[in-house]
Motif scaffolding. Structure first.
Motif, PDB file in Angstrom:
ATOM      1  N   MET A 154       0.804  -1.213   0.000  1.00  0.00           N
ATOM      2  CA  MET A 154       0.000   0.000   0.000  1.00  0.00           C
ATOM      3  C   MET A 154       0.840   1.267   0.000  1.00  0.00           C
ATOM      4  N   ALA A 155       2.075   1.187   0.461  1.00  0.00           N
ATOM      5  CA  ALA A 155       2.934   2.377   0.497  1.00  0.00           C
ATOM      6  C   ALA A 155       3.878   2.454  -0.692  1.00  0.00           C
ATOM      7  N   LEU A 156       3.765   1.514  -1.626  1.00  0.00           N
ATOM      8  CA  LEU A 156       4.729   1.456  -2.729  1.00  0.00           C
ATOM      9  C   LEU A 156       4.800   2.742  -3.556  1.00  0.00           C
ATOM     10  N   PRO A 157       3.679   3.403  -3.893  1.00  0.00           N
ATOM     11  CA  PRO A 157       3.805   4.645  -4.683  1.00  0.00           C
ATOM     12  C   PRO A 157       4.626   5.727  -3.998  1.00  0.00           C
ATOM     13  N   TYR A 158       4.590   5.797  -2.667  1.00  0.00           N
ATOM     14  CA  TYR A 158       5.407   6.791  -1.975  1.00  0.00           C
ATOM     15  C   TYR A 158       6.898   6.517  -2.197  1.00  0.00           C
ATOM     16  N   ILE A 159       7.263   5.233  -2.297  1.00  0.00           N
ATOM     17  CA  ILE A 159       8.673   4.873  -2.445  1.00  0.00           C
ATOM     18  C   ILE A 159       9.139   5.051  -3.883  1.00  0.00           C
ATOM     19  N   THR A 160       8.406   4.468  -4.821  1.00  0.00           N
ATOM     20  CA  THR A 160       8.874   4.489  -6.208  1.00  0.00           C
ATOM     21  C   THR A 160       8.780   5.863  -6.846  1.00  0.00           C
ATOM     22  N   GLU A 161       7.886   6.715  -6.354  1.00  0.00           N
ATOM     23  CA  GLU A 161       7.668   8.008  -7.006  1.00  0.00           C
ATOM     24  C   GLU A 161       8.314   9.184  -6.291  1.00  0.00           C
ATOM     25  N   HIS A 162       8.757   8.997  -5.031  1.00  0.00           N
ATOM     26  CA  HIS A 162       9.181  10.175  -4.263  1.00  0.00           C
ATOM     27  C   HIS A 162      10.478   9.993  -3.480  1.00  0.00           C
ATOM     28  N   THR A 163      11.185   8.883  -3.639  1.00  0.00           N
ATOM     29  CA  THR A 163      12.391   8.678  -2.825  1.00  0.00           C
ATOM     30  C   THR A 163      13.659   8.528  -3.641  1.00  0.00           C
ATOM     31  N   GLY A 164      13.560   8.510  -4.965  1.00  0.00           N
ATOM     32  CA  GLY A 164      14.740   8.279  -5.781  1.00  0.00           C
ATOM     33  C   GLY A 164      15.053   6.809  -5.966  1.00  0.00           C
ATOM     34  N   PHE A 165      14.159   5.920  -5.533  1.00  0.00           N
ATOM     35  CA  PHE A 165      14.365   4.486  -5.708  1.00  0.00           C
ATOM     36  C   PHE A 165      14.364   4.145  -7.201  1.00  0.00           C
ATOM     37  N   THR A 166      15.400   3.441  -7.648  1.00  0.00           N
ATOM     38  CA  THR A 166      15.516   3.068  -9.059  1.00  0.00           C
ATOM     39  C   THR A 166      15.726   1.571  -9.228  1.00  0.00           C
ATOM     40  N   GLY A 167      15.533   0.806  -8.159  1.00  0.00           N
ATOM     41  CA  GLY A 167      15.759  -0.630  -8.228  1.00  0.00           C
ATOM     42  C   GLY A 167      14.588  -1.377  -8.830  1.00  0.00           C
ATOM     43  N   THR A 168      14.525  -2.678  -8.541  1.00  0.00           N
ATOM     44  CA  THR A 168      13.494  -3.556  -9.083  1.00  0.00           C
ATOM     45  C   THR A 168      12.587  -4.036  -7.961  1.00  0.00           C
ATOM     46  N   VAL A 169      11.292  -4.125  -8.258  1.00  0.00           N
ATOM     47  CA  VAL A 169      10.303  -4.629  -7.306  1.00  0.00           C
ATOM     48  C   VAL A 169       9.799  -5.971  -7.819  1.00  0.00           C
ATOM     49  N   TYR A 170       9.773  -6.979  -6.944  1.00  0.00           N
ATOM     50  CA  TYR A 170       9.304  -8.306  -7.325  1.00  0.00           C
ATOM     51  C   TYR A 170       8.048  -8.657  -6.543  1.00  0.00           C
ATOM     52  N   ALA A 171       7.046  -9.225  -7.241  1.00  0.00           N
ATOM     53  CA  ALA A 171       5.806  -9.662  -6.608  1.00  0.00           C
ATOM     54  C   ALA A 171       5.098 -10.629  -7.533  1.00  0.00           C
ATOM     55  N   THR A 172       4.190 -11.424  -6.971  1.00  0.00           N
ATOM     56  CA  THR A 172       3.403 -12.348  -7.787  1.00  0.00           C
ATOM     57  C   THR A 172       2.264 -11.592  -8.466  1.00  0.00           C
ATOM     58  N   GLU A 173       1.688 -12.209  -9.508  1.00  0.00           N
ATOM     59  CA  GLU A 173       0.629 -11.539 -10.262  1.00  0.00           C
ATOM     60  C   GLU A 173      -0.610 -11.247  -9.418  1.00  0.00           C
ATOM     61  N   PRO A 174      -1.143 -12.206  -8.607  1.00  0.00           N
ATOM     62  CA  PRO A 174      -2.305 -11.858  -7.773  1.00  0.00           C
ATOM     63  C   PRO A 174      -2.012 -10.733  -6.794  1.00  0.00           C
ATOM     64  N   THR A 175      -0.785 -10.711  -6.270  1.00  0.00           N
ATOM     65  CA  THR A 175      -0.418  -9.635  -5.348  1.00  0.00           C
ATOM     66  C   THR A 175      -0.526  -8.282  -6.036  1.00  0.00           C
ATOM     67  N   VAL A 176      -0.042  -8.193  -7.261  1.00  0.00           N
ATOM     68  CA  VAL A 176      -0.069  -6.923  -7.992  1.00  0.00           C
ATOM     69  C   VAL A 176      -1.496  -6.538  -8.354  1.00  0.00           C
ATOM     70  N   GLN A 177      -2.268  -7.478  -8.872  1.00  0.00           N
ATOM     71  CA  GLN A 177      -3.609  -7.153  -9.341  1.00  0.00           C
ATOM     72  C   GLN A 177      -4.548  -6.799  -8.188  1.00  0.00           C
ATOM     73  N   ILE A 178      -4.508  -7.565  -7.110  1.00  0.00           N
ATOM     74  CA  ILE A 178      -5.381  -7.263  -5.969  1.00  0.00           C
ATOM     75  C   ILE A 178      -4.863  -6.045  -5.219  1.00  0.00           C
ATOM     76  N   GLY A 179      -3.540  -5.880  -5.161  1.00  0.00           N
ATOM     77  CA  GLY A 179      -2.991  -4.667  -4.566  1.00  0.00           C
ATOM     78  C   GLY A 179      -3.448  -3.427  -5.306  1.00  0.00           C
ATOM     79  N   ARG A 180      -3.535  -3.522  -6.642  1.00  0.00           N
ATOM     80  CA  ARG A 180      -4.047  -2.412  -7.435  1.00  0.00           C
ATOM     81  C   ARG A 180      -5.488  -2.089  -7.025  1.00  0.00           C
ATOM     82  N   LEU A 181      -6.303  -3.124  -6.801  1.00  0.00           N
ATOM     83  CA  LEU A 181      -7.690  -2.900  -6.404  1.00  0.00           C
ATOM     84  C   LEU A 181      -7.775  -2.198  -5.051  1.00  0.00           C
ATOM     85  N   LEU A 182      -6.950  -2.616  -4.102  1.00  0.00           N
ATOM     86  CA  LEU A 182      -6.972  -1.987  -2.772  1.00  0.00           C
ATOM     87  C   LEU A 182      -6.578  -0.516  -2.855  1.00  0.00           C
TER      88      LEU A 182
END
Length: 660
Positions: A143-171
């Motif tokens: 739930m806090a991922l947009p704060y990290i990827t968009e506002h901290t200078g993070f340029t690495g890679t994020v790994y997650a399963t497909e249901p995690t990404v799709q349901i996380g998007r819904l939340l």
């Protein structure tokens, strides 16, 4: 959203909240006794709050943290960040004219009246721009991922399963929709002044880094963050820079939820977070792959360790049936995914036997339709029993049949079609479970004045007493049936005996009984050797005993770079005079804590507290919001973007050490 942090106490975003609450009275200092009695009466049942079979449940305050693991060539962040709202506090503090418009009182409780804000992941010890990889455990943890990827200078890679990404998007989509649906112009900031915050009661005076709290992100930021995620499958091995290999394993907690194996050439670390051994809809937990671990990092255990999830489901169904038989309505504040699937399945089996076949069930969420559809299409991520139904073919979840027979109806909001189809008595599933925003606010206002109606809390993330506080006085019945399927301490003991890691690392709270039940030695992790515990902002050296390191030797020296053919003649590398590096002096000695505290006081520091740890001491400079961690072989100074203060404290520390 760092576990252990308190978020901004909010008023519900609805007309009822504005009507019920008034500005903080100037004489609130003179009223603590009266409000204290009202608070106690509330807990003793003056407003008919029921707590079946779990009246004395233990709620662990631990939240699984963001853990960062540093290898010689790669830095991995185990991302476990959730958004928290809805904490209230009680009015035993002076009146502050400067922020009187921000503080509102309701039935003896005081709130900050503002647009909801969320606390960000901590960055005190680590610069997120230096993190190479983030591993997502489950959809609640992103739930806090947009704060990290968009506002901290993070340029690495994020790994997650497909249901995690799709349901996380819904939340996240639901959260953004709820916040944007009822915009609020006022934003409270005056109470965040350090001089004012220090005088406020808990939890506000204990809130950390309130100046960093931010409003909710936008859907544009959500989409941008999700575009940076790389999808992985269970047991898929991912090489990271040739240094380590990470592998996701089923954790059994939610669709696509993962534990992670981080393995180098010589060490194996298992990260276990948000796992379940119960038989529910996700794939069962993979325990076999956790064996032979050098270190097992354990976090994200159940918040209600003495509550049996099966018993809570039974209580949920019986209280729901009792209410509708008496002509009342049932409100279930919930997330749009997760436990709601199991509740609908239990109700499917319970409806006819309980005589509820004529009672309508409504699921209201901006993502209700997508959530119900996703649960049916992620067949390979479900338990074997539900996977087999796909090949019959049958829908894995019975809520498909409930929808076909019109027993379950879903709507994006309370407007439009729902207004035409709505009939009572009924059962409504909607969000947000904090009761601070979303369609749940409307139903609390609509049904709160009748004792025939019932609100049933099933999500363990929020205190039901704090959630209900802005709606008092309340006539409707309140039932607390927290359903948390994550590991309890008995299950953890069995798991550790099964996988037998050499070392266990866990939060300090897991190594001792809860403060309210100090005699319950069964509510703590008991293993041999004893687990290594950590506190917030503590740097922990994992007990690796590496004897070898892998290197590559080239058979031939690398070729010299070609000389430029034009322009001024370039000096050869061998002709350069090497820079003389000044070696830093080595330090030895120990820091006597009492003398160090006296030295701090002589230099103008006040409000100093000292806490003992297993490895040394922590000196808290509360006024300066600074932490000094003193251990046998290291000292860490943690302050918030104040380099002058850090250097000043460093010089005071160096006075007690010898250089050579």
């Amino acid at each position: 959203m760092v576990p252990g942090k308190t978020t901004l106490p909010m008023m519900p975003l609805g007309r009822g909240a504005r009507r019920k609450n008034s500005q903080l009275p100037r004489r609130s200092r003179r009223q603590p006794a009266e409000t204290g009695r009202r608070f106690l009466d509330l807990r003793s049942g003056e407003v008919d709050i029921k707590h079946p079979k779990v009246r004395h449940e233990t709620v662990l305050p631990v939240r699984a943290p963001n853990l960062t693991m540093q290898y010689p060539q790669v830095q991995i962040n185990h991302h476990y960040a959730r958004l928290w709202t809805g904490h209230d506090f009680y009015p035993q503090f002076p009146s502050f004219a400067t922020c009187s418009k921000e503080l509102k009182e309701c039935s003896g409780h005081v709130f900050v009246d503002s647009v909801p804000e969320f606390c960000l992941p901590e960055t005190e010890l680590i610069d997120l721009s230096t993190v190479d990889v983030i591993l997502i455990s489950n959809y609640h943890c992103m739930m806090a991922l947009p704060y990290i990827t968009e506002h901290t200078g993070f340029t690495g890679t994020v790994y997650a399963t497909e249901p995690t990404v799709q349901i996380g998007r819904l939340l996240m989509e639901e959260l953004v929709n709820f916040i944007e649906r009822v915009p609020k112009a006022q934003s409270a900031s005056l109470w965040k002044n350090k001089d004012i915050q220090r005088l406020l009661p808990s939890p506000l005076k204990d809130a950390v880094e309130v100046s960093t709290w931010r409003r909710c992100y936008t859907m544009q930021e959500v989409n941008s963050a999700l575009s940076k995620i790389q999808l992985v499958g269970y047991s898929q091995k991912i090489e990271l820079f040739g240094a380590v290999q990470v592998t996701p394993l089923s954790s059994g907690y939610a669709l696509g939820s993962s534990n992670w194996i981080i393995q180098s050439h010589y060490e194996k670390v298992s990260y276990v977070s948000g796992s379940s051994l119960l038989t529910t809809h996700p794939q069962p937990m993979d325990q076999t792959s956790l064996k032979n671990s050098d270190v097992l990092v354990l976090t994200g255990l159940t918040q209600i360790p003495t509550a049996n999830p099966d018993g809570m489901v039974g209580e949920f169904c019986s209280n729901l049936a009792l209410t509708v038989r008496n002509g009342g309505n049932v409100l279930v504040p919930c997330y749009p995914s997760g436990v709601i699937y199991d509740l609908l399945e239990c109700l499917y089996q319970y409806i006819d036997s309980a005589g509820l076949s004529s009672i309508p069930f409504y699921f209201i969420s901006p993502v209700a339709n997508s959530s119900l559809e996703f649960s049916q299409i992620f067949a390979e991520w479900l338990c074997h029993n539900k996977q087999s139904k796909v090949y019959l073919p049958e829908p894995p979840f019975p809520h498909a049949e409930l929808i076909q027979t019109n027993k379950l109806k879903h709507y994006p909001s309370i407007h439009g079609d729902f207004s035409n189809d709505f009939r009572q008595p009924c059962v409504v599933f909607t969000g947000h479970p904090s009761l601070r925003f979303g369609d749940v606010v409307h139903f609390m206002e609509l049904w709160g004045k009748s004792s025939l109606n019932t609100v049933i809390f099933t999500e363990p993330d929020f205190s039901y007493l704090e959630a209900l506080a802005p709606y008092q006085p309340l006539a409707m019945k309140c039932i607390y049936c927290p359903i948390d399927t994550r590991l309890n301490f008995i299950q953890v003991s069995k798991l550790l005996k099964e996988v037998q890691p050499l070392h266990v690392v866990c939060p300090e709270q897991y190594t001792q009984p809860p403060p309210a039940q100090s005699h319950r030695m069964d509510l703590m992790i008991d293993c041999q050797p004893p687990p290594m515990s950590y506190r917030r902002a503590e740097v922990l050296a994992l007990p690796f005993k590496r004897r070898y390191e892998k290197i590559e030797i080239m058979p031939e020296p690398p070729p010299r770079p070609a000389q430029p053919t034009s322009g001024k003649k370039r000096k050869r590398v061998s002709d350069d005079v090497p820079d003389c590096q000044v070696l830093k002096p080595l330090l030895s000695g120990s820091i006597p804590v009492e003398q160090f505290v006296q030295t701090l006081e002589k230099h103008g520091f006040s409000d100093i507290k000292v806490e003992d740890t297993a490895k040394g001491h922590i000196v808290l400079l509360q006024e300066a919001e600074t932490l000094i961690q003193i251990e046998e072989d290291s000292t860490h100074i943690i302050c918030d973007n104040d380099e002058m203060l850090r250097v000043r404290l460093r010089d005071l520390v160096l006075k007690f050490l010898q250089k050579f």
